[in-house]
Structures are given as structure tokens and as C-alpha cells.
Enzyme design. Structure first.
Site, PDB file in Angstrom:
ATOM      1  N   LYS A  97       0.830  -1.206   0.000  1.00  0.00           N
ATOM      2  CA  LYS A  97       0.000   0.000   0.000  1.00  0.00           C
ATOM      3  C   LYS A  97       0.865   1.257   0.000  1.00  0.00           C
ATOM      4  O   LYS A  97       1.859   1.346   0.726  1.00  0.00           O
ATOM      5  CB  LYS A  97      -0.916  -0.016   1.225  1.00  0.00           C
ATOM      6  CG  LYS A  97      -1.885   1.160   1.314  1.00  0.00           C
ATOM      7  CD  LYS A  97      -2.768   1.018   2.537  1.00  0.00           C
ATOM      8  CE  LYS A  97      -3.767   2.158   2.643  1.00  0.00           C
ATOM      9  NZ  LYS A  97      -4.673   1.986   3.805  1.00  0.00           N
ATOM     10  N   SER A 118      -9.958   0.103   6.721  1.00  0.00           N
ATOM     11  CA  SER A 118      -9.267   0.243   5.441  1.00  0.00           C
ATOM     12  C   SER A 118      -8.644  -1.038   4.904  1.00  0.00           C
ATOM     13  O   SER A 118      -8.245  -1.081   3.743  1.00  0.00           O
ATOM     14  CB  SER A 118      -8.197   1.325   5.532  1.00  0.00           C
ATOM     15  OG  SER A 118      -8.789   2.596   5.610  1.00  0.00           O
ATOM     16  N   SER A 145      -9.388   2.290   2.618  1.00  0.00           N
ATOM     17  CA  SER A 145      -8.417   3.006   1.809  1.00  0.00           C
ATOM     18  C   SER A 145      -7.388   2.093   1.132  1.00  0.00           C
ATOM     19  O   SER A 145      -6.641   2.546   0.264  1.00  0.00           O
ATOM     20  CB  SER A 145      -7.687   4.048   2.665  1.00  0.00           C
ATOM     21  OG  SER A 145      -6.902   3.449   3.670  1.00  0.00           O
TER      22      SER A 145
END
Length: 473
Positions: A80, A179, A155
Site C-alpha cells: 500500500k 481500510s 483506503s
């Protein structure tokens, strides 16, 4: 390109490496070819490191030949774009930080690299990880591989989308309000939020009890493999737990497990397809010999208000406010809205949010005294449209007007109860093809029960990415 390679589990790939039936070079080459074919449509990747990945794959091939392979040797992992990698930029999806290069990897990433993982790409995230969408000025719109009209959730949206598309075998995520679990649900994969401190993290995330880092994978076994490698105390994280839990290769049967469940936590609007798929998943647990009981929670929208107060007065919410002074013209509307919310709140509101959190656990803790596991949907809808306006005042779920950020998710409540381990696993598909998910919530620090229940459920439904169940890309 061999599509079967792209949907291997990490465990199967490692087994094939060791038996010399597959080369890490073959696997990484296939993953890169798949990404080059799909990325224009899915856009799950930020920066890519394909040349480096192939070089590392050749080195991994030599290690297997010399019997010096490490636990994740040769496995391509998407990281990420909110977790530090030494020598690489970390942008948090923001134009403000497009040139931000880190000198040190975060503990989780450091451990993955030490285990032989090949980081072939960064995965996309909304700006500053602020949203349950996955679009930003820097990286554009990330789309759901199961239906590109919809988003992958946020996210850690790029991580979920990459796994579903077959362009990573494992992926990383961070989770301050869901997330990891939200993209897992929207993309039909497995996502695990550990108890706070189980997985070491970098600053400032490790200082925030709501914030966690953890694995996303296409199987429970792969999530366990990854979790075993990244958990445990770390000298750079004072919040990391000294106790280390080792997840077994095979989990015990769950007959007799006592499962409590709630569809709406007492107040959430839930889409009819999410509701139906959750009930079907509960029937699977009944078929496995579990005692399944619906329970009531005394939670309300005050929980959302308390969470918002915490987010807006801590680093997570203050960061966009600090950047807005000089860089407002570069920021997304939802980041500006978060900054303005942070500016409007006073420190007292964060302190008072703990009163609500305490009250939440008084209700939940009582339930978990007589149950081993709690089940509820992960998201209230299958997924948001890919280009959803996150400030839309007319957003609705099941005919009820709600906030596009907080209304669609049932995740942040378990960041407030931060020592409860939570895994999101798929519960089915909606009519538009987008997956739905359920959360398996354990008692505080009881990782093994969550993994055992998830593994039994996965085995009962036959997994999620066998041929015929993959996105039609």
C-alpha cells in the site's frame, strides 16, 4: 500468460517452488504480464518496480536451487502507498507528497522483505487514506475487477483490487476505520485487522490505538502465513506486544462455537443483497455445528460522532489541515472537507469520545462473555460507484439518507474496540457482480478463534477464486 499462475495461493506457489515445478521467474513474469494487460482498466497500482522484481525473482530461483530459500521467497507482494519502503517514495495518494522518499522501511515491510517477498508494485489509496473510496488527483480512479463501474473500497483499495485481478499474490494494508476490511469485502478477498500491537508499525500510526497494519490475501491460509511473519515485538515500536501468537498450518474444527450476530448493529441501514448474503453465511456456520444467535447492541449514531471526533483531532485528521495551509489547490475535495472538520473540533471532543467507546465495550463485552465470535456485515452495500462524490448530501442506502463515508461501512466500530481481532471474508455476490463480505470479530486478543472460524467457513464454501469464480476480465 498462464492465468492459473496469477491466481495461485502463496502457499501453493511456495510448494511448487520447492518441488522445482515452478520458478519464481515464471511467476513474477506472469504477474507482470497480467498487470500490464489489466492496469489501464483497473488502475490498482501506483509506482511499479517490475525490472527490480524480475532481478529479485532470479535471485530467489537461485536460493531455491541452493536450499537457502526464506519463508516468502519469490512471492510478489503489493504494498500500500501508505507504508514506508526504504529508498522508495510514499505518497499517501497525495500530490502534496509526490516526491516523498523514505530512508527506512516500516517494521511490517521490513519483515516481509527479510522473508524474501518481492515488492513488485505499490497499491493505490485515496488521499491521506481518508476515504472509503479509492480515487485521488495523483493516482486517478481505481476500479473493482468484478464490475468496473464500482470501486474497490478504501483506503487499501489498490491492494484489494490487485488481489482480485490476479496482479499480486499477497498485499498489505493499513486499517484505522476499516481500510483493510472494506476493500477485502468489496473485492471478495480476505482482510485481517489484528489486535492493536500484534503487528508492529511505524510512526505515527503505532501511537494511535485505532490504527493497525495487516494482510490481505485470497485465502485464509495465506493471511495466516503472512500474519505469522509480520507479527511480534519490534525494537522500533514501543506499542508492539511481547506476546507472539503463532497461527497453525491447520485450524481445529469449530463445532460447538458460539456465534452472536447482528445485521445492523442496532441502527445501520443495510442493503437487501448484503442482508441476504449475510444470512446465507450464517447458515454455513450452522451447518458446521455452531450455535448461532442474534443479539442486540445498544449502539447508535453517537458511535459515529465519537469516531469522527477522534479521527479529526488526532494526527490522521490533523495532517490534511496542516497541508491545506500551503497546498489546498493540490488536494481533493474530501481531503479539504476532512481538514475543515478537524479545524472545527476542539480537544475536549476527542477526550469525550472515549466515554462513548467505553459504553460500546460495556455492551459488546457482555455479549462476548457468552459467545466466542461475533458476526456482522463488513459493508452495508456491495460497493460505492468508482467515482462516487464523497460529499454527496443525497446519498442513500435502502431508502435512507446517510453519509457516503460512514453510512456504507460497519468497520470503524471495531477500531474503537481496538483489541478485538477482526477478519473480513466474502459472503457472496450482489446482482451487479460485486462481492459482499462479513466480519468475524473475536474476543480481545483471540486471533486463533477468528482464523479457525474463517478457515472452516472458507473450506465449507470451497474458497473464492477457483476457475469460474474469478472476475470476468
Amino acid at each position: 500468460m498462464n492465468l492459473e499462475l496469477c491466481y495461485l495461493t502463496a502457499r501453493d506457489a511456495i510448494r511448487l517452488f520447492r518441488s522445482r515445478e515452478l520458478s519464481p521467474v515464471e511467476l513474477v513474469t506472469g504477474i507482470i504480464e497480467r498487470a500490464e494487460e489489466l492496469e489501464p482498466a483497473i488502475n490498482a497500482f501506483a509506482d511499479t518496480y517490475f525490472d527490480e522484481a524480475l532481478e529479485q525473482a532470479r535471485a530467489a530461483e537461485r536460493r531455491y536451487r541452493d536450499d537457502t530459500a526464506r519463508p516468502l521467497e519469490g512471492i510478489p507482494v503489493g504494498v500500500k502507498d501508505a507504508q514506508r519502503i526504504a529508498g522508495k517514495r510514499t505518497t499517501y495518494g497525495s500530490l502534496v507528497l509526490k516526491d516523498n522518499v523514505d530512508s527506512q522501511s516500516d517494521p511490517m515491510i521490513e519483515r516481509l522483505q527479510a522473508a524474501g517477498a518481492i515488492i513488485h508494485a505499490r497499491t493505490t489509496t485515496p488521499e491521506f487514506c481518508l476515504s472509503v473510496c479509492c480515487h485521488s488527483h495523483l493516482w486517478g480512479v481505481t476500479r473493482n475487477p468484478f464490475n468496473r463501474q464500482y470501486g474497490p473500497g478504501g483506503s487499501s483499495g489498490g491492494s484489494g483490487a490487485s488481489l482480485a485481478a490476479g496482479t499480486s499474490l499477497l498485499a498489505t494494508g493499513t486499517d484505522i476505520g476499516g481500510s483493510i476490511r472494506i476493500p477485502a469485502s468489496c473485492c471478495g478477498v480476505v482482510g485481517y485487522k489484528p489486535p492493536k500491537g500484534r503487528n508492529p508499525d511505524g510512526p505515527p500510526a503505532n501511537f494511535d490505538p485505532y490504527n493497525h497494519c495487516g494482510p490481505l490475501a485470497r485465502s485464509v491460509g495465506d493471511a495466516a502465513l503472512m500474519q505469522n511473519l509480520i507479527s511480534g515485538p519490534h525494537p522500533r515500536d514501543h506499542s508492539s506486544l511481547r506476546e507472539t501468537i503463532v497461527l497453525p498450518d491447520a485450524f481445529p474444527a469449530i463445532r460447538g462455537l458460539r456465534i452472536a450476530w447482528s445485521m445492523d448493529l442496532g441502527f445501520k441501514a443495510i442493503d437487501t443483497e448484503v442482508r441476504a448474503n449475510t444470512l446465507q453465511a450464517l447458515d454455513v456456520f450452522r451447518s458446521l455445528g455452531c450455535a448461532v444467535e442474534e443479539v442486540g447492541l445498544d449502539w447508535s449514531r453517537e458511535c459515529d460522532q465519537a469516531a469522527l471526533a477522534w479521527y479529526s483531532t488526532m494526527h490522521f485528521g490533523r495532517q490534511p489541515l496542516w497541508f491545506m495551509a500551503d497546498h489546498k489547490h493540490l488536494m481533493t475535495d474530501y481531503a479539504i472537507a476532512a481538514a475543515e472538520m478537524a479545524a472545527s473540533l476542539k480537544p475536549d471532543e476527542a477526550a469525550r469520545s472515549w466515554e462513548a467507546q467505553h459504553a460500546m465495550y460495556q455492551a459488546f463485552g457482555r455479549i462476548m462473555e457468552s459467545h466466542d465470535l461475533f458476526v456482522c456485515p463488513t459493508t452495508a452495500i456491495p460497493a460505492l460507484p468508482a467515482e462516487q462524490d464523497m460529499l454527496d448530501p443525497d446519498f442513500e442506502i435502502d431508502g435512507q439518507r446517510t453519509d457516503p463515508e460512514y453510512g456504507p461501512v460497519l468497520t470503524h466500530y471495531f477500531n474503537m474496540l481496538h483489541n478485538c481481532p477482526v477478519m473480513s471474508v466474502p459472503s457472496g455476490r450482489a446482482g451487479n457482480g460485486v462481492p459482499t463480505g462479513i466480519q468475524l470479530v473475536g474476543r480481545t486478543f483471540d486471533d486463533i478463534t477468528v482464523f479457525s472460524a474463517a478457515a472452516a467457513y472458507e473450506n465449507a464454501v470451497g474458497g473464492w477464486f477457483a476457475d469460474g469464480r474469478r472476475p470476468g476480465l
